[in-house]
Write a protein that holds these residues in place. Structure first.
Motif, short mmCIF file in Angstrom:
data_model
loop_
_atom_site.label_atom_id
_atom_site.label_comp_id
_atom_site.label_asym_id
_atom_site.label_seq_id
_atom_site.Cartn_x
_atom_site.Cartn_y
_atom_site.Cartn_z
N ASP A 44 0.87 -1.13 0.00
CA ASP A 44 0.02 -0.02 -0.04
C ASP A 44 0.94 1.32 0.10
OD1 ASP A 44 -2.33 -1.67 0.03
OD2 ASP A 44 -2.08 -1.82 2.16
N SER A 45 2.07 1.04 0.00
CA SER A 45 3.06 2.19 0.01
C SER A 45 3.12 3.53 -1.14
CB SER A 45 4.67 1.85 0.17
OG SER A 45 5.09 1.14 -0.97
N LEU A 46 2.31 2.80 -2.32
CA LEU A 46 2.38 3.93 -3.39
C LEU A 46 0.79 4.28 -3.43
CD1 LEU A 46 4.72 2.22 -6.07
CD2 LEU A 46 5.36 4.17 -4.33
N GLN A 47 0.06 3.81 -2.77
CA GLN A 47 -1.48 4.43 -2.86
C GLN A 47 -1.50 5.97 -3.24
OE1 GLN A 47 -3.84 2.27 -3.56
NE2 GLN A 47 -2.39 0.97 -3.56
N GLN A 48 -0.86 6.63 -2.39
CA GLN A 48 -0.92 8.37 -2.70
C GLN A 48 0.11 8.78 -3.62
OE1 GLN A 48 -3.27 9.64 -1.03
NE2 GLN A 48 -3.92 7.45 -0.39
N THR A 49 0.91 7.85 -4.14
CA THR A 49 1.94 8.25 -5.08
C THR A 49 1.63 8.44 -6.70
OG1 THR A 49 3.54 7.44 -3.87
CG2 THR A 49 4.16 7.65 -6.35
N PRO A 50 1.48 9.48 -7.35
CA PRO A 50 0.84 9.64 -8.60
C PRO A 50 1.73 8.77 -9.69
CG PRO A 50 1.99 11.57 -8.08
CD PRO A 50 1.88 10.82 -6.85
N PHE A 51 1.01 8.40 -10.82
CA PHE A 51 1.55 7.43 -11.89
C PHE A 51 2.48 8.75 -12.69
CE2 PHE A 51 -1.92 4.73 -11.05
CZ PHE A 51 -1.29 3.36 -10.88
N VAL A 52 3.57 8.34 -12.97
CA VAL A 52 4.55 9.13 -13.57
C VAL A 52 4.51 8.84 -15.24
CG1 VAL A 52 5.93 10.01 -11.66
CG2 VAL A 52 6.56 8.20 -12.99
N VAL A 53 4.68 7.67 -15.56
CA VAL A 53 4.94 7.19 -16.81
C VAL A 53 3.73 6.21 -17.33
CG1 VAL A 53 6.44 5.94 -18.49
CG2 VAL A 53 7.22 7.33 -16.54
N SER A 54 3.22 6.59 -18.88
CA SER A 54 2.39 5.57 -19.35
C SER A 54 3.26 5.08 -20.63
CB SER A 54 1.13 6.30 -19.67
OG SER A 54 0.33 6.72 -18.59
N ARG A 55 3.12 3.80 -20.90
CA ARG A 55 3.80 3.21 -21.92
C ARG A 55 2.91 2.45 -22.59
NH1 ARG A 55 9.57 0.96 -20.19
NH2 ARG A 55 9.65 1.06 -22.62
N GLN A 56 3.23 1.82 -23.67
CA GLN A 56 2.51 0.80 -24.56
C GLN A 56 3.50 -0.08 -24.94
OE1 GLN A 56 -0.68 1.37 -25.62
NE2 GLN A 56 -1.00 -0.66 -26.57
N VAL A 57 3.40 -1.30 -24.50
CA VAL A 57 4.57 -2.47 -24.82
C VAL A 57 4.00 -3.56 -25.16
CG1 VAL A 57 5.83 -1.52 -22.66
CG2 VAL A 57 4.22 -3.57 -22.33
#
Length: 405
Positions: free
Chosen positions: A225-238
């Protein structure tokens, strides 16, 4: 373009007798022409077949001596690039059926087996550059206890089965060129605090997929749960690699089968201080500060298990590029699964007839460079289907392909 001449992979072999050295080189070259064929079909005559069995059954032929030349060539290729070397680790069970009793193997019902734990050296970057197998050990499980096969045919009991990960990592570090940066890449079974500590102590980095929801220092929440308040910084298509059904039950549970498909991923990261587990009180520091990277698939197909990785690493995550680097490093791990496929399907390692564990391991040692070559050709052809075959295949193979075409 890598040099795939198998003669080079055994050029420095030293089996204590030049006749045996010459025979080993000839055998590998012969098997490589038809790697999936049975040995009676692979050899041109009974004399060559008999010479093969004499070699792999010879007590004077040590497994480490058969492994050494390909390891040396793998490190030569890796060090030539002058950059960090990724070392993917994993275990695969080699299973043998039939009524013939093979001494030294584990028995489960109608089958016998051993577990091979491998380390595969890779390069960073988009292209699938595979340097080679830099270490591998064989293990037997007897009544739930793990034993490591030693060069002289004896077995050494492991304190715990997970000890095989740190054993092989230490072996890789000892044989790596001095000063070479190593980044060990491991799946969830390597989520082990003592293992992390040993990797850090020997001066190496790692990217390991998390399995346990660990306690953190100075936080009420746990790791998951440590990243619940952390925003996503990257979006990628793989493009996700294909996973077939022909794998052990444990692997199928953690890695369900899937077709190759595109996936849209969102990624976020942070730094956490992981508390040492109570059960590891005497191993490592009381806490360890690591990067944690979460990868979540957005809008997966309804019938597919979505991608969700939680990756732990000693590498920094101060920029989006550094976060993406950790993800790309972990994505390289699939190549070691392809190595096992090359060994078992391409080289038919589980269909080989040998009378003992030591003989089987000698056979596998001869097959490993051939499997590496198959893996390189397969991976590069997928990466760039239009690349010329010249340079990857020898003249005889090219002639055969032209004839078939």
């Amino acid at each position: 373009m890598p040099d795939l001449d198998l003669r080079r992979e055994f050029e420095s072999v030293n089996l204590g007798d030049e006749r045996r050295n010459r025979r080993a080189r000839q055998l590998v070259e012969t098997i490589s022409r038809r790697p999936a064929a049975g040995f009676p079909a692979a050899f041109d005559n009974e004399a060559d077949l008999e010479a093969f069995y004499r070699l792999v059954n010879n007590d004077a032929v040590e497994l480490s001596a058969l492994q050494a030349p390909h390891r040396q060539e793998s490190w030569r290729r890796a060090s030539a690039l002058g950059s960090a070397v990724l070392v993917a680790h994993d275990t695969s069970e080699f299973t043998y059926s039939g009524e013939a009793e093979r001494s030294g193997l584990s028995r489960r019902g109608d089958t016998q087996s051993f577990h091979g734990h491998f380390a595969l050296a890779l390069a960073e970057g988009e292209a699938p550059v595979v340097h080679g197998v830099v270490a591998w050990n064989a293990h037997i499980i007897d009544d739930g206890v793990w034993f490591k096969a030693i060069d002289d045919g004896d077995l050494r009991e492991l304190l715990v089965g997970s000890e095989r990960w740190s054993d092989l990592a230490a072996e890789v570090r000892r044989e790596a060129p001095p000063g070479q940066q190593l980044i060990h890449v491991m799946d969830r079974e390597a989520d082990d605090y003592p293992l992390w500590s040993r990797l850090v102590d020997q001066g190496d980095d790692f990217v390991i997929r998390a399995q346990h929801n660990r306690l953190l220092v100075g936080r009420e929440s746990k790791l998951f749960d440590s990243l619940q308040q952390t925003p996503f910084v990257v979006s990628r298509q793989v493009v996700l690699s294909r996973r077939g059904k022909g794998r052990p039950p444990g692997s199928l549970r953690t890695h369900p089968p899937r077709d190759q498909r595109p996936a849209k991923l969102s990624i976020r990261a942070s730094r956490v201080e992981v508390r040492r587990p109570v059960g590891a009180a005497s191993l490592g520091e009381p806490s360890m500060t690591l990067s944690v990277v979460e990868v979540v698939e957005i809008d997966p197909p309804e019938d597919m298990t979505p991608v969700h990785w939680l990756l732990l690493s000693t590498l920094p995550v101060t920029t989006a590029e550094e976060v993406c680097r950790i993800v790309d490093i972990y994505r390289k791990r699939w190549l070691i699964e392809e190595l096992f496929k090359a060994l078992k399907t391409g080289c038919a390692a589980e269909k080989r007839q040998a009378r003992s564990l030591s003989s089987l391991l000698n056979v596998v040692a001869l097959l490993v460079p051939i499997a590496w070559r198959l893996l390189v050709v397969r991976a590069l052809s997928r990466h760039d289907p239009t690349a010329p075959a010249v340079g990857l295949l020898d003249p005889m193979e090219l002639q055969a392909l032209r004839h078939l075409a």
